[in-house]
Design a protein around this motif. Structure first.
Motif, mmCIF file in Angstrom:
data_model
loop_
_atom_site.group_PDB
_atom_site.id
_atom_site.type_symbol
_atom_site.label_atom_id
_atom_site.label_comp_id
_atom_site.label_asym_id
_atom_site.label_seq_id
_atom_site.Cartn_x
_atom_site.Cartn_y
_atom_site.Cartn_z
ATOM 1 N N SER A 194 20.629 37.786 48.471
ATOM 2 C CA SER A 194 21.573 37.666 47.358
ATOM 3 C C SER A 194 22.876 38.350 47.744
ATOM 4 C CB SER A 194 20.996 38.301 46.089
ATOM 5 O OG SER A 194 20.773 39.692 46.284
ATOM 6 N N PHE A 195 23.828 38.322 46.819
ATOM 7 C CA PHE A 195 25.055 39.081 47.029
ATOM 8 C C PHE A 195 25.413 39.817 45.752
ATOM 9 C CE2 PHE A 195 26.734 35.164 45.242
ATOM 10 C CZ PHE A 195 27.758 35.600 44.434
ATOM 11 N N VAL A 196 26.178 40.893 45.911
ATOM 12 C CA VAL A 196 26.632 41.712 44.792
ATOM 13 C C VAL A 196 28.149 41.803 44.855
ATOM 14 C CG1 VAL A 196 26.532 43.962 43.671
ATOM 15 C CG2 VAL A 196 24.504 43.066 44.838
ATOM 16 N N SER A 197 28.831 41.442 43.783
ATOM 17 C CA SER A 197 30.285 41.536 43.735
ATOM 18 C C SER A 197 30.697 42.943 43.324
ATOM 19 C CB SER A 197 30.858 40.513 42.747
ATOM 20 O OG SER A 197 32.267 40.676 42.647
ATOM 21 N N CYS A 198 31.605 43.544 44.096
ATOM 22 C CA CYS A 198 32.123 44.878 43.796
ATOM 23 C C CYS A 198 33.611 44.814 43.435
ATOM 24 C CB CYS A 198 31.918 45.798 44.996
ATOM 25 S SG CYS A 198 30.215 45.909 45.578
ATOM 26 N N LYS A 199 34.059 43.650 42.977
ATOM 27 C CA LYS A 199 35.469 43.444 42.667
ATOM 28 C C LYS A 199 35.797 43.919 41.264
ATOM 29 C CE LYS A 199 35.599 39.213 45.476
ATOM 30 N NZ LYS A 199 35.900 37.756 45.459
ATOM 31 N N ASN A 200 37.083 44.270 41.046
ATOM 32 C CA ASN A 200 37.568 44.540 39.696
ATOM 33 C C ASN A 200 37.571 43.250 38.885
ATOM 34 O OD1 ASN A 200 38.187 47.337 39.523
ATOM 35 N ND2 ASN A 200 39.951 47.012 40.860
ATOM 36 N N ALA A 201 37.263 43.334 37.610
ATOM 37 C CA ALA A 201 37.242 42.146 36.760
ATOM 38 C C ALA A 201 38.637 41.576 36.532
ATOM 39 C CB ALA A 201 36.587 42.476 35.425
ATOM 40 N N SER A 202 39.667 42.432 36.586
ATOM 41 C CA SER A 202 41.048 41.987 36.380
ATOM 42 C C SER A 202 41.998 42.945 37.085
ATOM 43 C CB SER A 202 41.371 41.927 34.876
ATOM 44 O OG SER A 202 41.226 43.210 34.285
ATOM 45 N N GLY A 203 43.263 42.609 37.081
ATOM 46 C CA GLY A 203 44.263 43.484 37.693
ATOM 47 C C GLY A 203 44.599 43.105 39.115
ATOM 48 N N GLN A 204 45.378 43.975 39.775
ATOM 49 C CA GLN A 204 45.899 43.651 41.102
ATOM 50 C C GLN A 204 44.811 43.591 42.169
ATOM 51 O OE1 GLN A 204 48.363 46.678 42.930
ATOM 52 N NE2 GLN A 204 47.538 48.289 41.594
ATOM 53 N N TYR A 205 43.642 44.204 41.922
ATOM 54 C CA TYR A 205 42.577 44.200 42.917
ATOM 55 C C TYR A 205 41.439 43.251 42.555
ATOM 56 C CZ TYR A 205 44.916 48.464 44.479
ATOM 57 O OH TYR A 205 45.849 49.378 44.916
ATOM 58 N N SER A 206 41.694 42.310 41.648
ATOM 59 C CA SER A 206 40.636 41.410 41.204
ATOM 60 C C SER A 206 40.164 40.459 42.297
ATOM 61 C CB SER A 206 41.107 40.609 39.985
ATOM 62 O OG SER A 206 42.266 39.846 40.301
ATOM 63 N N ASN A 207 40.970 40.262 43.326
ATOM 64 C CA ASN A 207 40.546 39.417 44.452
ATOM 65 C C ASN A 207 39.602 40.149 45.402
ATOM 66 O OD1 ASN A 207 41.978 37.121 43.683
ATOM 67 N ND2 ASN A 207 43.852 37.824 44.687
ATOM 68 N N GLY A 208 39.472 41.452 45.189
ATOM 69 C CA GLY A 208 38.524 42.221 45.999
ATOM 70 C C GLY A 208 39.192 43.014 47.101
ATOM 71 N N ARG A 209 38.731 44.245 47.296
ATOM 72 C CA ARG A 209 39.155 45.101 48.413
ATOM 73 C C ARG A 209 37.933 45.450 49.231
ATOM 74 N NH1 ARG A 209 44.217 47.458 47.475
ATOM 75 N NH2 ARG A 209 44.089 48.046 49.668
#
Length: 230
Positions: A194-209
């Protein structure tokens, strides 16, 4: 209203070269402390011999070992759980190097890839197998004795962190855009689960860091850090 670090104080400061430090690791048994980074030199201090140093010092002022083989930045280190004298280092020079603290200068083994190696982790309770992640988006499972790859899996992004669960049955692989892929490990075969998303739901980092660190609490729970200060 006291801050989280209100009761913290500087215990000791040691000099690890003059360049940026990218990684610092205590050995699992707490006997050694290793650092490395921009200058490519792996430095190891012995820890805890309190009888030979003042009470306020945890380390000797100089490292017990300085390994200067990498030609570019070292990005990650991994200690062996079952043998605290074994240490792996990886970096931008595409090298995977096994060090034995019983040897002052020469490496135990050297592995080469065609792309920079960003992360490394010994399999729990094993001095034989370890995993690496690299810029070619491939997670590899290696054997030390045969000096070969025993299995590999292609991921969806550049790998920035890898970590085995304490029982060695799961491998968590952190990726550049804030996602962790979960692989099962059985009979030296990696299988995507499986995979787990650690991204912000919104804002400037919503695409993921990028995932910067993974630390297992137990076989089922892990702490994941990312480059968006979370």
């Amino acid at each position: 209203n006291k801050t989280d670090y209100y009761y913290s104080c500087l215990e000791q400061e040691v000099q690890s070269g003059t360049s940026a430090i990218w990684v610092a690791r205590f050995s699992p048994d707490g006997s050694y402390f290793a650092t490395s980074g921009e200058d490519g030199i792996v430095r190891v201090w012995e820890v805890g011999n309190f009888k030979s140093r003042p009470a306020e010092q945890l380390f000797d002022s100089k490292p017990m070992r300085e390994y200067a083989l990498h030609t570019k930045d070292v990005l990650d280190l991994s200690w062996c759980y079952s043998n605290p004298c074994l240490l792996l280092s990886v970096g931008l020079d595409c090298r995977i190097v096994l060090w034995n603290l019983n040897k002052p200068t020469c490496p135990e083994k050297i592995f080469l890839l065609s792309e920079p190696v960003t992360s490394v982790c010994f399999m729990s309770d094993s001095a034989e197998y370890f995993a690496t992640g690299s810029c070619d988006m491939i997670v590899r499972l290696w054997s030390l004795s045969s000096q070969s790859i025993v299995d590999w899996q292609k991921t969806s992004d550049i790998i920035t962190s890898v970590k085995f669960s304490p029982d060695g049955e799961n491998l968590l692989v952190g990726l550049y855009k804030g996602v962790c892929s979960v692989y099962g490990q059985k009979n030296l075969k990696l299988n995507f689960r499986s995979f787990v998303s650690c991204k912000n739901a919104s804002g400037q980092y919503s695409n993921g860091r990028k995932v910067t660190g993974i630390y297992f609490k137990n076989n089922k729970e892990a702490l994941v850090t990312t480059a968006d200060s979370r």
